[in-house]
Design an enzyme around this catalytic site. Structure first.
Site, PDB file in Angstrom:
ATOM      1  CB  ILE A   1       3.291   1.924   4.669  1.00 48.46           C
ATOM      2  CG1 ILE A   1       2.574   2.978   5.502  1.00 48.46           C
ATOM      3  CG2 ILE A   1       4.559   1.445   5.369  1.00 48.46           C
ATOM      4  CD1 ILE A   1       2.129   2.506   6.868  1.00 48.46           C
TER       5      ILE A   1
ATOM      6  CG  HIS B   1       3.959  -0.406  17.581  1.00 44.50           C
ATOM      7  ND1 HIS B   1       2.798  -1.129  17.707  1.00 44.50           N
ATOM      8  CD2 HIS B   1       3.815   0.308  16.427  1.00 44.50           C
ATOM      9  CE1 HIS B   1       1.982  -0.868  16.699  1.00 44.50           C
ATOM     10  NE2 HIS B   1       2.578   0.009  15.911  1.00 44.50           N
TER      11      HIS B   1
ATOM     12  CD  GLU C   1       3.119  -3.910  19.624  1.00 42.61           C
ATOM     13  OE1 GLU C   1       2.616  -2.778  19.520  1.00 42.61           O
ATOM     14  OE2 GLU C   1       3.527  -4.587  18.661  1.00 42.61           O
TER      15      GLU C   1
ATOM     16  CB  ALA D   1       2.796  -5.468   9.222  1.00 39.05           C
ATOM     17  NE  ARG D   2      -1.609  -2.511  13.888  1.00 36.29           N
ATOM     18  CZ  ARG D   2      -1.150  -1.358  13.453  1.00 36.29           C
ATOM     19  NH1 ARG D   2       0.125  -1.261  13.075  1.00 36.29           N
ATOM     20  NH2 ARG D   2      -1.917  -0.288  13.394  1.00 36.29           N
TER      21      ARG D   2
ATOM     22  N   GLY E   1       0.839  -1.184   0.000  1.00 35.14           N
ATOM     23  CA  GLY E   1       0.000   0.000   0.000  1.00 35.14           C
ATOM     24  C   GLY E   1       0.871   1.229   0.000  1.00 35.14           C
TER      25      GLY E   1
END
Length: 312
Positions: free
Chosen positions: A144, A271, A252, A223-224, A142
């Protein structure tokens, strides 16, 4: 209008609206039922940002200040049909892409080892891998992902392969569908994860994915955390066959004593892809633009889904 930034600190907001500041405090700034435009507090726990949603019976827009929307999706079921959910596309690309290159270069060139050497007063000389002439695979292309490729160009990488949910062509070349990952992974020296967290991408990086990565490859996750199966990653890292640089983890925050902290070949940042000095000016510009569009009944930017539709 609920904003997580004090409205007096945002120049150019439309006049005549009732702005309330709320950044996750225990007490709501007003009756949630009267809120029409809700900006979710940034970098807060998902349950905190979702807390007012069941009472927001008049909401028309929910705006995140993050690129991902996974932290609010579970609360959308409480909203009436027709509420638009918008993300922060345009806010985080520069900062996240900067950190991605930082993690890649620091990992390849051994910067953590140099810092440990400095702490011990040791001169740790020797050859290290370069980013130049390497093949990079970006999973999640995308805005990013594209910003990451923009910053890779000056580093003279050999090739950049791009993967996204759907196949398409860009000015820089083809974007491959996720189904082609098995064929692309063995060629990549660096694999960058910048995909949204969805049911499709949850644990996308599993034991099979990792086994297909070439010996000596670097996995970078901006990302995640749940995009990666942590147990599978730990098992692969323990062999020393691959390395990893992680800005996000699962769980996290990563708790003290978690084996990822001590796994070989891992660089962990907490993060911090988005929260930089670049965030606030871009976030304010987005909110001003969105609120002017809202007041003037113009199309909003970055609408990810509308409640009550098949997408929600």
């Amino acid at each position: 209008m609920w904003l997580p930034i004090p409205p007096e600190e945002i120049d150019g907001l439309p006049a005549g609206l009732d702005y309330r500041f709320w950044n996750g405090a225990e007490d709501f700034p007003a009756d949630p039922a009267e809120c029409a435009f809700y900006v979710v507090p940034y970098m807060k726990a998902p349950e905190l940002g979702q807390r007012p949603l069941p009472e927001m019976s008049s909401a028309e827009v929910v705006q995140t200040l993050s690129a991902g929307i996974d932290h609010v999706e579970a609360g959308l079921k409480h909203l009436r049909p027709g509420v638009r959910l918008c993300n922060a596309r345009g806010v985080h690309e520069a900062s996240t892409a900067e950190l991605t290159l930082t993690l890649i270069l620091a990992s390849l060139r051994g910067i953590p080892d140099f810092v440990r050497g400095q702490d011990q007063g040791e001169w740790r000389h020797g050859f290290r891998p370069a980013l130049a002439d390497r093949n990079v695979l970006i999973v999640g292309y995308g805005s990013i992902g594209a910003a990451i490729e923009d910053r890779l160009v000056p580093f003279e990488v050999a090739r950049v392969a791009r993967v996204a949910r759907s196949e398409r062509t860009t000015a820089r070349g083809p974007v491959h569908p996720l189904t082609e990952l098995p064929a692309l992974l063995p060629e990549a020296d660096v694999v960058v994860l910048s995909t949204p967290l969805t049911e499709t991408t949850r644990h996308l990086v599993d034991a099979e994915f990792l086994a297909r990565m070439k010996d000596g490859a670097l996995l970078v996750n901006v990302a995640r955390g749940p995009v990666v199966d942590t147990k599978a990653l730990l098992a692969e890292l323990e062999t020393g066959r691959i390395t990893a640089a992680l800005d996000v983890t699962d769980p996290e925050p990563l708790p003290r004593g978690h084996p990822l902290w001590q796994a070989p070949g891992v660089l962990i940042s907490p993060h911090v892809g988005g929260p930089t000095s670049a965030f606030l000016p871009r976030a304010k510009r987005l909110l001003v633009d969105q609120l002017h569009r809202f007041v003037n009944r113009e199309p909003l930017r970055n609408v990810i889904l509308t409640t009550g539709t098949t997408h929600a």
